[in-house]
Design a protein around this motif. Structure first.
Motif, short mmCIF file in Angstrom:
data_model
loop_
_atom_site.label_atom_id
_atom_site.label_comp_id
_atom_site.label_asym_id
_atom_site.label_seq_id
_atom_site.Cartn_x
_atom_site.Cartn_y
_atom_site.Cartn_z
N ILE A 105 -100.07 52.66 44.14
CA ILE A 105 -100.05 54.05 43.65
C ILE A 105 -100.61 54.99 44.72
CG2 ILE A 105 -101.10 55.63 41.98
CD1 ILE A 105 -100.77 53.44 39.87
N ALA A 106 -101.67 54.54 45.42
CA ALA A 106 -102.26 55.38 46.46
C ALA A 106 -101.36 55.48 47.68
CB ALA A 106 -103.63 54.81 46.87
N ARG A 107 -100.57 54.44 47.93
CA ARG A 107 -99.78 54.39 49.15
C ARG A 107 -98.47 55.18 49.00
NH1 ARG A 107 -96.91 54.83 52.52
NH2 ARG A 107 -96.29 53.56 54.29
N PHE A 108 -97.84 55.08 47.82
CA PHE A 108 -96.52 55.70 47.65
C PHE A 108 -96.59 56.83 46.62
CE2 PHE A 108 -95.77 51.25 48.87
CZ PHE A 108 -95.08 51.46 50.05
N HIS A 109 -96.29 58.04 47.09
CA HIS A 109 -96.39 59.20 46.21
C HIS A 109 -95.48 59.07 44.99
CE1 HIS A 109 -99.17 61.49 48.46
NE2 HIS A 109 -98.43 61.47 49.57
N TRP A 110 -94.29 58.51 45.21
CA TRP A 110 -93.35 58.43 44.09
C TRP A 110 -93.87 57.46 43.02
CZ3 TRP A 110 -91.02 53.69 43.12
CH2 TRP A 110 -91.08 52.76 44.16
N LEU A 111 -94.62 56.43 43.44
CA LEU A 111 -95.21 55.52 42.46
C LEU A 111 -96.34 56.21 41.70
CD1 LEU A 111 -95.47 51.96 44.03
CD2 LEU A 111 -94.25 52.66 41.98
N ASP A 112 -97.06 57.06 42.40
CA ASP A 112 -98.12 57.84 41.77
C ASP A 112 -97.53 58.64 40.61
OD1 ASP A 112 -100.44 59.10 41.17
OD2 ASP A 112 -100.69 60.13 43.08
N ARG A 113 -96.37 59.25 40.90
CA ARG A 113 -95.75 60.08 39.87
C ARG A 113 -95.03 59.26 38.81
NH1 ARG A 113 -92.50 64.29 43.37
NH2 ARG A 113 -91.65 64.84 41.34
N ALA A 114 -94.46 58.13 39.21
CA ALA A 114 -93.68 57.33 38.27
C ALA A 114 -94.55 56.42 37.42
CB ALA A 114 -92.65 56.51 39.04
N LEU A 115 -95.57 55.83 38.06
CA LEU A 115 -96.32 54.76 37.40
C LEU A 115 -97.61 55.23 36.73
CD1 LEU A 115 -94.92 52.11 37.55
CD2 LEU A 115 -96.55 51.33 39.26
N TYR A 116 -98.30 56.15 37.39
CA TYR A 116 -99.63 56.51 36.92
C TYR A 116 -99.65 57.02 35.48
CZ TYR A 116 -104.40 58.23 36.99
OH TYR A 116 -105.70 58.45 36.69
N PRO A 117 -98.71 57.93 35.10
CA PRO A 117 -98.69 58.37 33.69
C PRO A 117 -98.46 57.21 32.73
CG PRO A 117 -97.31 59.78 35.03
CD PRO A 117 -97.68 58.61 35.90
N LEU A 118 -97.65 56.24 33.14
CA LEU A 118 -97.37 55.10 32.27
C LEU A 118 -98.60 54.22 32.12
CD1 LEU A 118 -93.77 54.08 33.43
CD2 LEU A 118 -94.47 55.47 31.47
N VAL A 119 -99.35 54.06 33.22
CA VAL A 119 -100.57 53.25 33.16
C VAL A 119 -101.55 53.88 32.18
CG1 VAL A 119 -102.59 52.49 34.47
CG2 VAL A 119 -100.32 52.29 35.47
N VAL A 120 -101.66 55.23 32.24
CA VAL A 120 -102.56 55.93 31.33
C VAL A 120 -102.05 55.81 29.89
CG1 VAL A 120 -103.53 58.17 30.71
CG2 VAL A 120 -103.35 57.51 33.11
N LEU A 121 -100.74 55.97 29.72
CA LEU A 121 -100.13 55.85 28.40
C LEU A 121 -100.41 54.47 27.81
CD1 LEU A 121 -98.21 57.43 26.45
CD2 LEU A 121 -96.35 56.10 27.43
N PHE A 122 -100.28 53.43 28.65
CA PHE A 122 -100.51 52.06 28.22
C PHE A 122 -101.95 51.88 27.76
CE2 PHE A 122 -101.41 47.53 29.24
CZ PHE A 122 -100.56 46.98 28.31
N GLN A 123 -102.84 52.67 28.34
CA GLN A 123 -104.26 52.53 28.02
C GLN A 123 -104.56 52.91 26.57
OE1 GLN A 123 -106.36 50.91 29.34
NE2 GLN A 123 -108.30 51.57 28.47
N VAL A 124 -103.73 53.79 25.96
CA VAL A 124 -104.01 54.20 24.57
C VAL A 124 -103.47 53.17 23.58
CG1 VAL A 124 -104.02 56.65 25.17
CG2 VAL A 124 -101.92 55.60 24.32
N VAL A 125 -102.66 52.20 24.04
CA VAL A 125 -102.22 51.12 23.15
C VAL A 125 -103.44 50.25 22.82
CG1 VAL A 125 -100.76 49.06 22.97
CG2 VAL A 125 -99.94 51.08 24.19
N PRO A 126 -103.71 50.01 21.54
CA PRO A 126 -104.82 49.10 21.22
C PRO A 126 -104.45 47.69 21.64
CG PRO A 126 -103.71 49.82 19.22
CD PRO A 126 -103.05 50.54 20.34
N LYS A 127 -104.99 47.29 22.78
CA LYS A 127 -104.58 46.05 23.43
C LYS A 127 -104.82 44.82 22.53
CE LYS A 127 -104.68 48.55 26.34
NZ LYS A 127 -105.48 48.48 27.53
N VAL A 128 -105.89 44.90 21.72
CA VAL A 128 -106.22 43.78 20.84
C VAL A 128 -105.06 43.45 19.91
CG1 VAL A 128 -107.76 43.11 18.97
CG2 VAL A 128 -108.68 44.27 20.98
#
Lengths: 279, 260
Positions: A105-128
């Protein structure tokens, strides 16, 4: 003793010796107040259980738990070994996934934009709540446990590492660019080492989450392990055994936490800025 | 070396666009002779750091051009002819003074130049008077020592031109005086062209052959003053009547004009 001069090619003669880890005596004096409180709580617990005639099914006394732990020591140790493997392997994969994701994510700007919001979104899923699904897909073996540990533990690693990778000194970035450094050179020579203190802050959170992940995955479906043992003991109304397993899993978490601190101290010999007093 | 004259021709720098656009530098001409010690003196916001970045090829001007020895800045950067010293030392905390001093040259030359880089870093550290501190890590260095490592890092590339952006601004007054004397020594010993940005009048007079006084809104050179104090200069220079007259002249130039 890991003074920062340890890494210097030529030890600086004038550098003051500064111990960065307290000796055993200091450790003892730091620990005894809380040890005393703990002991007092245990004594009160024992006395209260006896005085009020609380059933061992409801609240096992410390002495009963101790006796049960000794009696079931082989069972407990075997279960602890299973859970330890789940946590350690799962945590190792979490580090690999978390670090790789942060670096990409730090290396590729397009991954920052494509992946980072999804990673945050995934964080609100109750993983348990994913545990039953993983059991459904992968059965009762090691795989669903590792998966749950990873989905719970990778996020703080990625997030902290990412903050670290982006915390590079703007003047240094300018200097590196002025001599034609490539993005990969800047990433490997400056950003990744700079991010180490942040990474370890993330790892400290992640290791405790990894313990939770393993236990929850065992609750959801397992045939072995400390989490499984707690559930099994619960169905047998064997309260002392429940407490035994609970205490053991807590000690396991503590041991892993301190094990990681040892890795941190070892790595600080090469990268002294990991220690807060050096930054 | 004689051909390494820096000339800025009609340099204009605008940031932003539309109504928010801000002209930081406006039609600025500047010639810096090789081997000179030149200071850009001005209040904050006059664009002196921006000008330094343009001279160093880090920023591209909106219009106008900068030539070094008659060639575009980019060529000089490629030849490692420009060394930069930023405001903060910006050292890598896990690398020794020696490794930090060699960092930029190492990047510029690649793995082939490893031995040369190590030797150049040694020489540069000796030049800034830190040969004994080669094995120390940045947190074991004082602020002044860290800034000297930063200077050594630029010197290790053996550039013809050293661009320094308020390098001693964060140091205490006594250390700052020491650093200025050290820098004058280094300059005399190496014969490099030094372009030095500061907002300290006494620092500018003490160090420079030529002081370019800059004004703000938009940033431009309002006056150029040659400092004809004898060299080598020591702290006694501060008591020289000539020093006082330069100081008075510069102060009056820097005073904000009364609003009309």
């Amino acid at each position: 003793m890991a003074t920062a001069t340890g890494t210097a090619r030529t030890p600086a003669p004038a550098a003051p010796e500064r111990p960065d880890r307290p000796g055993p005596r200091a450790w003892l004096s730091a620990v005894w107040p809380s040890a005393l409180v703990l002991l007092a709580v245990l004594v009160l617990w024992e006395l209260a259980a006896v005085a009020f005639g609380v059933s061992q099914f409801v609240l096992a006394t410390p002495s009963a738990i101790a006796a049960e732990t000794w009696a079931s020591r082989e069972l407990l140790l075997a279960a602890a070994w299973v859970t330890t493997q789940e946590i350690v392997y799962g945590f190792a994969i979490s580090i690999a996934v978390g670090v790789l994701l942060a670096v990409l994510i730090a290396r590729f700007h397009w991954l920052d934009r494509a992946l980072y919001p999804l990673v945050v979104l995934f964080q609100v899923v109750p993983k348990v709540a994913l545990a039953p699904i993983f059991i459904l897909w992968f059965g009762y073996g090691l795989t669903p446990k590792l998966l749950l540990v990873v989905v719970i533990a990778f996020f703080p690693i990625t997030l902290n590492m990412l903050v670290g990778l982006k915390s590079i000194d703007s003047d240094l970035l300018l200097l590196m660019r002025s001599v034609g450094a490539t993005r990969n050179q800047i990433l490997l020579r400056v950003q990744v080492p700079t991010s180490l203190p942040y990474l370890f802050a993330g790892l400290r959170i992640a290791i405790t989450l990894a313990v939770i992940g393993a236990v929850v995955a065992e609750f959801a479906g397992a045939s072995d392990g400390l989490g499984y043992l707690i559930q099994f003991a619960s169905t047998q109304l064997d309260t002392p055994l429940m407490f035994s397993a609970l205490i053991l899993v807590s000690l396991l978490g503590l041991a892993l936490y301190y094990g990681m601190s040892l890795v941190e101290i070892a790595l600080a010999r090469r990268f002294p800025h990991i220690r807060a007093d050096v930054r | 070396m004689q051909s390494r004259q820096i000339s800025a021709e009609g340099v204009r720098m605008r940031f932003g666009s539309g109504s928010a656009a801000q002209t930081v530098l406006d039609d600025l001409d500047l010639t810096i002779r090789p081997g000179g010690f030149v200071t850009l003196l001005g209040p904050s916001g006059c664009g002196k750091s921006t000008l330094l970045k343009i001279l160093g090829g880090i920023l591209e001007p909106t219009s106008g051009r900068v030539l070094i020895g008659g060639r575009p800045v980019r060529d000089a950067v490629g030849d490692r002819q420009i060394g930069l010293v930023p405001q903060r030392p910006a050292l890598l905390p896990w690398k020794t003074a020696l490794e930090n001093a060699g960092l930029l040259r190492q990047i510029a030359t690649g793995a082939r130049g490893r031995t040369e880089t190590a030797q150049a870093a040694e020489r540069a550290l000796a030049l800034v008077g830190l040969a004994d501190a080669r094995g120390k890590l940045p947190h074991q260095l004082s602020g002044g020592m860290a800034q000297r490592v930063s200077i050594a890092r630029a010197l290790a590339m053996d550039p013809a031109i050293l661009l320094m952006d308020e390098p001693f601004g964060a140091l205490d007054a006594i250390t700052r005086d020491e650093m200025n004397e050290k820098l004058a020594e280094i300059w005399a010993a190496t014969g490099k062209t030094i372009v030095f940005v500061t907002h300290s009048i006494s620092e500018a007079i003490f160090l420079s052959d030529t002081v370019h006084v800059m004004g703000a809104d938009p940033g431009r050179v309002v006056e150029t003053l040659d400092i004809e104090l004898a060299r080598p200069r020591t702290r006694e220079v501060f008591a020289d009547p000539l020093f006082a007259s330069y100081s008075g002249r510069l102060r009056s130039l820097l005073e904000p004009k009364a609003a009309v």
